[in-house]
Design a protein around this motif. Structure first.
Motif, PDB file in Angstrom:
ATOM      1  N   ALA A 277       1.840   0.712 -12.133  1.00 32.10           N
ATOM      2  CA  ALA A 277       2.135   0.447 -10.723  1.00 32.10           C
ATOM      3  C   ALA A 277       0.995  -0.349 -10.091  1.00 32.10           C
ATOM      4  O   ALA A 277       1.218  -1.303  -9.341  1.00 32.10           O
ATOM      5  CB  ALA A 277       2.336   1.760  -9.978  1.00 32.10           C
TER       6      ALA A 277
ATOM      7  N   LEU B  45       2.729   1.795  -3.272  1.00 36.72           N
ATOM      8  CA  LEU B  45       1.875   2.188  -4.400  1.00 36.72           C
ATOM      9  C   LEU B  45       1.528   3.670  -4.295  1.00 36.72           C
ATOM     10  O   LEU B  45       1.598   4.416  -5.275  1.00 36.72           O
ATOM     11  CB  LEU B  45       0.603   1.340  -4.388  1.00 36.72           C
TER      12      LEU B  45
ATOM     13  N   ILE C 169       7.466   0.533 -17.088  1.00 38.01           N
ATOM     14  CA  ILE C 169       7.278   1.586 -16.085  1.00 38.01           C
ATOM     15  C   ILE C 169       8.571   2.392 -15.932  1.00 38.01           C
ATOM     16  O   ILE C 169       8.535   3.620 -15.791  1.00 38.01           O
ATOM     17  CB  ILE C 169       6.797   0.985 -14.737  1.00 38.01           C
ATOM     18  N   ILE C 170       9.728   1.740 -16.019  1.00 33.91           N
ATOM     19  CA  ILE C 170      10.991   2.470 -15.862  1.00 33.91           C
ATOM     20  C   ILE C 170      11.256   3.348 -17.086  1.00 33.91           C
ATOM     21  O   ILE C 170      11.570   4.541 -16.963  1.00 33.91           O
ATOM     22  CB  ILE C 170      12.141   1.478 -15.604  1.00 33.91           C
TER      23      ILE C 170
ATOM     24  N   LEU D 164       7.932  -3.283  -5.887  1.00 27.25           N
ATOM     25  CA  LEU D 164       6.552  -3.742  -6.055  1.00 27.25           C
ATOM     26  C   LEU D 164       6.519  -5.067  -6.796  1.00 27.25           C
ATOM     27  O   LEU D 164       5.663  -5.908  -6.554  1.00 27.25           O
ATOM     28  CB  LEU D 164       5.744  -2.716  -6.858  1.00 27.25           C
TER      29      LEU D 164
ATOM     30  N   LEU E 230       7.351  14.388  -9.704  1.00 29.35           N
ATOM     31  CA  LEU E 230       8.438  14.388 -10.693  1.00 29.35           C
ATOM     32  C   LEU E 230       8.063  15.298 -11.846  1.00 29.35           C
ATOM     33  O   LEU E 230       8.884  16.118 -12.309  1.00 29.35           O
ATOM     34  CB  LEU E 230       8.675  12.964 -11.209  1.00 29.35           C
TER      35      LEU E 230
ATOM     36  N   ILE F 108       1.928   5.377 -16.012  1.00 31.21           N
ATOM     37  CA  ILE F 108       2.782   4.925 -14.910  1.00 31.21           C
ATOM     38  C   ILE F 108       1.929   4.498 -13.717  1.00 31.21           C
ATOM     39  O   ILE F 108       2.177   3.455 -13.101  1.00 31.21           O
ATOM     40  CB  ILE F 108       3.783   6.038 -14.524  1.00 31.21           C
ATOM     41  N   ALA F 109       0.891   5.293 -13.402  1.00 33.14           N
ATOM     42  CA  ALA F 109       0.033   4.933 -12.273  1.00 33.14           C
ATOM     43  C   ALA F 109      -0.636   3.587 -12.525  1.00 33.14           C
ATOM     44  O   ALA F 109      -0.715   2.736 -11.633  1.00 33.14           O
ATOM     45  CB  ALA F 109      -1.012   6.026 -12.050  1.00 33.14           C
TER      46      ALA F 109
ATOM     47  N   ILE G 188      11.375   6.247  -8.349  1.00 32.55           N
ATOM     48  CA  ILE G 188      10.272   5.547  -9.009  1.00 32.55           C
ATOM     49  C   ILE G 188      10.736   4.188  -9.519  1.00 32.55           C
ATOM     50  O   ILE G 188      10.038   3.177  -9.349  1.00 32.55           O
ATOM     51  CB  ILE G 188       9.711   6.413 -10.158  1.00 32.55           C
ATOM     52  N   ALA G 189      11.935   4.134 -10.126  1.00 25.65           N
ATOM     53  CA  ALA G 189      12.440   2.852 -10.635  1.00 25.65           C
ATOM     54  C   ALA G 189      12.602   1.855  -9.483  1.00 25.65           C
ATOM     55  O   ALA G 189      12.231   0.680  -9.601  1.00 25.65           O
ATOM     56  CB  ALA G 189      13.770   3.071 -11.352  1.00 25.65           C
TER      57      ALA G 189
ATOM     58  N   THR H 139       5.413  10.207  -9.071  1.00 27.35           N
ATOM     59  CA  THR H 139       5.307  10.497 -10.506  1.00 27.35           C
ATOM     60  C   THR H 139       4.734  11.888 -10.725  1.00 27.35           C
ATOM     61  O   THR H 139       5.227  12.659 -11.566  1.00 27.35           O
ATOM     62  CB  THR H 139       4.413   9.445 -11.175  1.00 27.35           C
TER      63      THR H 139
ATOM     64  N   ALA I 228       9.223   0.568  -8.282  1.00 24.53           N
ATOM     65  CA  ALA I 228       8.661  -0.410  -9.222  1.00 24.53           C
ATOM     66  C   ALA I 228       9.321  -1.765  -9.025  1.00 24.53           C
ATOM     67  O   ALA I 228       8.654  -2.804  -9.019  1.00 24.53           O
ATOM     68  CB  ALA I 228       8.847   0.078 -10.654  1.00 24.53           C
TER      69      ALA I 228
ATOM     70  N   ILE J  91       4.671   5.694  -5.214  1.00 29.02           N
ATOM     71  CA  ILE J  91       5.091   5.691  -6.617  1.00 29.02           C
ATOM     72  C   ILE J  91       4.183   6.613  -7.433  1.00 29.02           C
ATOM     73  O   ILE J  91       4.640   7.330  -8.324  1.00 29.02           O
ATOM     74  CB  ILE J  91       5.122   4.246  -7.176  1.00 29.02           C
ATOM     75  N   ILE J  92       2.885   6.635  -7.094  1.00 31.83           N
ATOM     76  CA  ILE J  92       1.965   7.486  -7.865  1.00 31.83           C
ATOM     77  C   ILE J  92       2.220   8.960  -7.548  1.00 31.83           C
ATOM     78  O   ILE J  92       2.345   9.799  -8.446  1.00 31.83           O
ATOM     79  CB  ILE J  92       0.510   7.074  -7.585  1.00 31.83           C
TER      80      ILE J  92
ATOM     81  N   LEU K 128       1.291  -3.901 -11.297  1.00 31.78           N
ATOM     82  CA  LEU K 128       2.414  -4.594 -10.684  1.00 31.78           C
ATOM     83  C   LEU K 128       2.064  -5.033  -9.266  1.00 31.78           C
ATOM     84  O   LEU K 128       2.508  -6.056  -8.783  1.00 31.78           O
ATOM     85  CB  LEU K 128       3.640  -3.685 -10.622  1.00 31.78           C
ATOM     86  N   ARG K 129       1.253  -4.209  -8.596  1.00 27.27           N
ATOM     87  CA  ARG K 129       0.930  -4.505  -7.206  1.00 27.27           C
ATOM     88  C   ARG K 129      -0.054  -5.655  -7.085  1.00 27.27           C
ATOM     89  O   ARG K 129       0.136  -6.582  -6.332  1.00 27.27           O
ATOM     90  CB  ARG K 129       0.332  -3.274  -6.550  1.00 27.27           C
TER      91      ARG K 129
ATOM     92  N   LEU L  64       8.801  10.260 -19.649  1.00 26.00           N
ATOM     93  CA  LEU L  64       7.943  11.293 -19.056  1.00 26.00           C
ATOM     94  C   LEU L  64       8.781  12.520 -18.709  1.00 26.00           C
ATOM     95  O   LEU L  64       8.389  13.661 -18.990  1.00 26.00           O
ATOM     96  CB  LEU L  64       7.269  10.756 -17.785  1.00 26.00           C
TER      97      LEU L  64
ATOM     98  N   LEU M  65       7.566  -4.048 -15.795  1.00 25.88           N
ATOM     99  CA  LEU M  65       8.648  -3.369 -15.079  1.00 25.88           C
ATOM    100  C   LEU M  65       9.495  -2.556 -16.050  1.00 25.88           C
ATOM    101  O   LEU M  65       9.834  -1.392 -15.786  1.00 25.88           O
ATOM    102  CB  LEU M  65       9.509  -4.410 -14.363  1.00 25.88           C
TER     103      LEU M  65
ATOM    104  N   THR N  85       8.966   6.332 -17.171  1.00 20.66           N
ATOM    105  CA  THR N  85       9.379   7.406 -16.261  1.00 20.66           C
ATOM    106  C   THR N  85      10.450   8.280 -16.909  1.00 20.66           C
ATOM    107  O   THR N  85      10.394   9.508 -16.843  1.00 20.66           O
ATOM    108  CB  THR N  85       9.909   6.801 -14.952  1.00 20.66           C
TER     109      THR N  85
ATOM    110  N   GLY O 292       0.796  -1.227   0.000  1.00 18.78           N
ATOM    111  CA  GLY O 292       0.000   0.000   0.000  1.00 18.78           C
ATOM    112  C   GLY O 292       0.830   1.279   0.000  1.00 18.78           C
ATOM    113  O   GLY O 292       0.670   2.119  -0.885  1.00 18.78           O
TER     114      GLY O 292
END
Lengths: 195, 195
Positions: free
Chosen positions: B189, A117, B120-121, A192, A127, B185-186, A185-186, A124, A189, A120-121, B192-193, B127, B117, B124, A114
């Motif tokens: 994530a 997650l 997502i990297i 996770l 960022l 990205i969200a 963030i990397a 982002t 991920a 990471i959101i 992935l979770r 982005l 994975l 980022t 939790g």
């Protein structure tokens, strides 16, 4: 299809059972290592972003000559991009301070998904905010150094040398914060994923 | 500590077994839905980023009057921020096209974490690239519209109206791509979770 089974951790494992729990323990150790690194990097990002905001916010230079009607002064609030920079970097620093407790939760409970997650959101989003303010300020700093021929915007750094140096430093500091955010963030991920 | 046990999917489940596999099947369905949405959003981001690059790259306006020594012309390559914008947006568009196969793999195999994975990297990183170019171009567009008093940079949009409109459109289009990246990205994530 997969289901997760929680194995309670206990220190009183007999020798026979030890071999079985080696692999999950190693995955947990990796997650804990990532969480600790996450916390340390966040401290660095706090310093970088608040330093950038403070450096930009105190940039102000008045030239030692003036005409009857006009005094030559450059400060951060003569450029909207620099004002945006100060506000955004202060917000990013504030967010990073508030995110420290969640990072600590990830250290104490490496398997809780939790907090990761959530982090990471939000990372982002911030960022994006940090990158936008760094890039828009960098774009103005570039113009101040080089000017632009076709629009007849003259370079001002010959006159306002200190102002240019201070704002350039603030931009560099904010780019450090951006790089740390990408790493955070990397790493989140990776944590996770690793089950 | 947790270990993962794979339950093989089979269509010939008897009625008694069906109740047991409802929860994992729903998680797989959510992942598949996220993967499909990911693919559709990527198509939108390709259109937005390539459209931004093309719109900025074709911006060029020559005024209908000139002096003996000088012709008044504004094009994207008179500003380094706009050149950076064209190059970066083309790179982002190219990356998004190359990422489509990985997105398809995520649809076909919703439980594979490797492609997600990777995506997502790389998402980022791109982005950050897209946000930086959008913000630096936006900063120049703002100056072109409003000018700056303290440095005596005059607004040029009264003269170069079409140029300003086209570059502003390109910036808006790139911001759409940035928002889509944040969503991607969200969603990754979240996928992935959810185990």
């Amino acid at each position: 299809m997969s289901t997760t089974i929680d194995v309670p951790e206990s220190s009183n494992v007999n020798l026979k059972g030890k071999a079985l729990v080696v692999a999950p323990a190693r995955a947990g150790g990796m997650k804990k290592g990532i969480a600790i690194m996450d916390f340390i990097l966040r401290l660095g990002a706090i310093a970088a972003s608040l330093g950038a905001a403070a450096s930009m916010g105190t940039s102000d230079q008045t030239l030692p000559f003036f005409t009857q009607f006009f005094q030559f002064e450059a400060s951060y609030d003569s450029f909207s991009a620099f004002q945006f920079f100060v506000i955004t970097m202060a917000m990013v620093g504030g967010y990073l301070v508030l995110s420290l407790p969640f990072s600590i939760v990830s250290i104490v409970r490496p398997h809780a998904t939790g907090p990761r997650l959530l982090l990471i959101i939000l990372d982002t989003v911030f960022l994006t905010l940090a990158t936008a303010s760094a890039a828009s300020a960098a774009s103005i700093v570039y113009l101040a150094h080089n000017g632009d021929q076709s629009t007849n915007w003259l370079a001002i750094c010959n006159q306002f040398g200190d102002f240019c140096a201070q704002t350039s430093g603030a931009v560099v500091s904010s780019l450090v914060a951006v790089v740390i955010f990408v790493l955070l963030i990397a790493m989140s991920a990776l944590a996770l994923r690793g089950q």
